[in-house]
Enzyme design. Sequence first.
Site, PDB file in Angstrom:
ATOM      1  N   GLY A 166      47.003  31.486  31.032  1.00 41.09           N
ATOM      2  CA  GLY A 166      46.849  32.343  30.202  1.00 41.09           C
ATOM      3  C   GLY A 166      48.572  32.195  30.516  1.00 41.09           C
ATOM      4  N   ASP A 178      47.310  40.560  33.153  1.00 42.88           N
ATOM      5  CA  ASP A 178      46.308  41.455  34.019  1.00 42.88           C
ATOM      6  C   ASP A 178      46.919  42.049  35.178  1.00 42.88           C
ATOM      7  OD1 ASP A 178      45.094  39.418  32.201  1.00 42.88           O
ATOM      8  OD2 ASP A 178      43.743  38.817  33.453  1.00 42.88           O
ATOM      9  N   THR A 193      50.913  36.659  34.681  1.00 43.69           N
ATOM     10  CA  THR A 193      49.893  37.402  33.862  1.00 43.69           C
ATOM     11  C   THR A 193      49.884  38.727  34.104  1.00 43.69           C
ATOM     12  OG1 THR A 193      47.778  37.620  34.364  1.00 43.69           O
ATOM     13  CG2 THR A 193      48.313  37.858  36.141  1.00 43.69           C
ATOM     14  N   ASP A 227      46.473  41.289  37.881  1.00 42.42           N
ATOM     15  CA  ASP A 227      45.830  41.438  39.066  1.00 42.42           C
ATOM     16  C   ASP A 227      45.750  40.646  39.925  1.00 42.42           C
ATOM     17  OD1 ASP A 227      45.330  38.851  37.905  1.00 42.42           O
ATOM     18  OD2 ASP A 227      43.504  39.250  36.614  1.00 42.42           O
ATOM     19  N   ARG A 254      44.609  25.148  31.019  1.00 43.42           N
ATOM     20  CA  ARG A 254      43.528  25.321  32.090  1.00 43.42           C
ATOM     21  C   ARG A 254      43.130  23.952  32.261  1.00 43.42           C
ATOM     22  NH1 ARG A 254      42.840  30.276  29.437  1.00 43.42           N
ATOM     23  NH2 ARG A 254      44.026  32.028  31.205  1.00 43.42           N
ATOM     24  N   ASP A 256      47.057  33.129  40.621  1.00 45.09           N
ATOM     25  CA  ASP A 256      46.131  32.802  41.592  1.00 45.09           C
ATOM     26  C   ASP A 256      45.282  31.697  41.916  1.00 45.09           C
ATOM     27  OD1 ASP A 256      44.060  34.033  40.376  1.00 45.09           O
ATOM     28  OD2 ASP A 256      43.768  35.540  41.819  1.00 45.09           O
ATOM     29  N   ARG A 262      40.357  41.380  32.545  1.00 41.85           N
ATOM     30  CA  ARG A 262      39.498  41.085  32.454  1.00 41.85           C
ATOM     31  C   ARG A 262      38.657  42.151  33.613  1.00 41.85           C
ATOM     32  NH1 ARG A 262      41.387  35.433  36.189  1.00 41.85           N
ATOM     33  NH2 ARG A 262      42.059  37.073  37.250  1.00 41.85           N
TER      34      ARG A 262
END
Length: 326
Positions: free
Chosen positions: A12, A129, A127, A131, A73, A104, A173
Amino acid sequence: MNQKIAILCSGGDVSGMNPALKRFVEYAYARNLQPYFVRNGYEGLIDNHIVPADYHDVAGIITRGGTKIGSARSLRFKEASYRAVAAENLRSHGIDRLIVLGGDGSFRGMERFYHETGIAFCGIPSTIDNDINGTDYCLGVDTALGVIKDAIDQIRDTASSFHRAFVIETMGRDCGYLTLISAITSGAELCLIPELPVDIDDFKGCFQSQIAKGRDYFIAVVSEALDSKKVAEWFEKELGFESRVSVLGHIQRGGNPSVYDRLMAFKFVTYAIDALLEGKNHSIICYNKSHFNFKTIDEVALHPYRLDEELLNLAREQFLPTRCQM
């Protein structure tokens, strides 16, 4: 200028990638390296979309969200045969060092690529996120939080005017970081994240008491991993508040990069290039407690990310029904 170095974006996009590309070109030249762009992530490695970069390529891009060189991706990169093609493409340009902006999953792919080919890499966590295990901050998250903050502030105007409950769904997510930080800093009445499972019915008595004391609208911020529509239905059925769901979606990824994301992009890239020149051949540059440090792929990608306990304690204090002001 015989040594060459390349950069790519994987997964992303985030606001902060373009400032990183600008710094990459300028600092590569400062270190007597020839910079290259890989367009469209690992797909570009496989398709040999690898081009020299110069100052003209990065002029004016610091203000832009997304990434000028594209991202993707890549399912093909998971196959050894395509990774071999990617390695040969890099070697044909004389490139043996690579910087990867991604998450990751992208880093796991590069770790395997390094062991198969010997092409060195340094990963920069990127990211919204936030995360990725091992780092407190990922590139792009600050801009995303600013976008969410602006959206909630504007939604609040309508919520207060019409005495409604607004349920605002954020990305992330399975990680509740964006949701939690946004709920705290926007003064939301309800925050629902996967890390703190609750029964929403436990809030009913508390919210009814607040309504009796003058509360006439609600802001709820909910992780995309949960069901925002059911939360809106609960406000209508149990509290009698007309409700709306606002799914912020991909606007959270874009936008003019914040000052902080621009500054961190410059720092991340500087550390990454220096690390590769110093012989750190397969590491991730992380940011913890206001310091940069390098970690192995195992430390970053093989362990699940967990929200900081201090943040979780804030969430418990602010949003659990047992702490609700009656």
